[in-house]
Design an enzyme around this catalytic site. Sequence first.
Site, PDB file in Angstrom:
ATOM      1  N   GLY A  43       0.809  -1.218   0.000  1.00 38.90           N
ATOM      2  CA  GLY A  43       0.000   0.000   0.000  1.00 38.90           C
ATOM      3  C   GLY A  43       0.841   1.265   0.000  1.00 38.90           C
ATOM      4  O   GLY A  43       0.563   2.221  -0.729  1.00 38.90           O
ATOM      5  N   CYS A  44       1.886   1.268   0.799  1.00 39.86           N
ATOM      6  CA  CYS A  44       2.741   2.453   0.907  1.00 39.86           C
ATOM      7  C   CYS A  44       3.508   2.687  -0.390  1.00 39.86           C
ATOM      8  O   CYS A  44       3.729   3.838  -0.788  1.00 39.86           O
ATOM      9  CB  CYS A  44       3.685   2.311   2.090  1.00 39.86           C
ATOM     10  N   THR A  45       3.892   1.614  -1.060  1.00 37.44           N
ATOM     11  CA  THR A  45       4.578   1.746  -2.340  1.00 37.44           C
ATOM     12  C   THR A  45       3.619   2.299  -3.393  1.00 37.44           C
ATOM     13  O   THR A  45       3.991   3.196  -4.161  1.00 37.44           O
ATOM     14  CB  THR A  45       5.172   0.388  -2.784  1.00 37.44           C
TER      15      THR A  45
END
Length: 150
Positions: A43-45
Amino acid sequence: MLKEKDLAIDFSLPDASGKMVKLSDFKGKKIVLYFYPKDNTPGCTKQACSFRDNYHEYLNKDVIVIGISKDSVRSHSNFAQKYELPFILLSDENQDVIKAYDVLKEKKLYGKTYMGVVRTTFLISEDFHIMKVFEKVKPEENALEILACL
């Protein structure tokens, strides 16, 4: 958690190269300040790459983009290099800023409860007030959602 019209909380944290960055250094510009859980996670990527892919739009609007997590300077450096992230990543290993912005919350995963960063984005005005708070954002939609507000 800070809300619209609140004054942004100033802070100083190291960036991906270890250089100290103060939020107030950008007073007079709009700032996207986004908090995320962890470098190199799916998700953060997606969220970081969406900001990267739309970064030229932020530059055209003279908006500063800053991401903050509790990851180390080294982790941020690797993350930024791996995905060619052109914006600022700040390391808050002690979680002081994360706590000040009240984005450290109780989370549950596989029946276990723990404290973690809730993905939250603050849009800060030129005069350092919170213009909008984006809570529980969808990683792949956040960058475009903010551009729509600008």
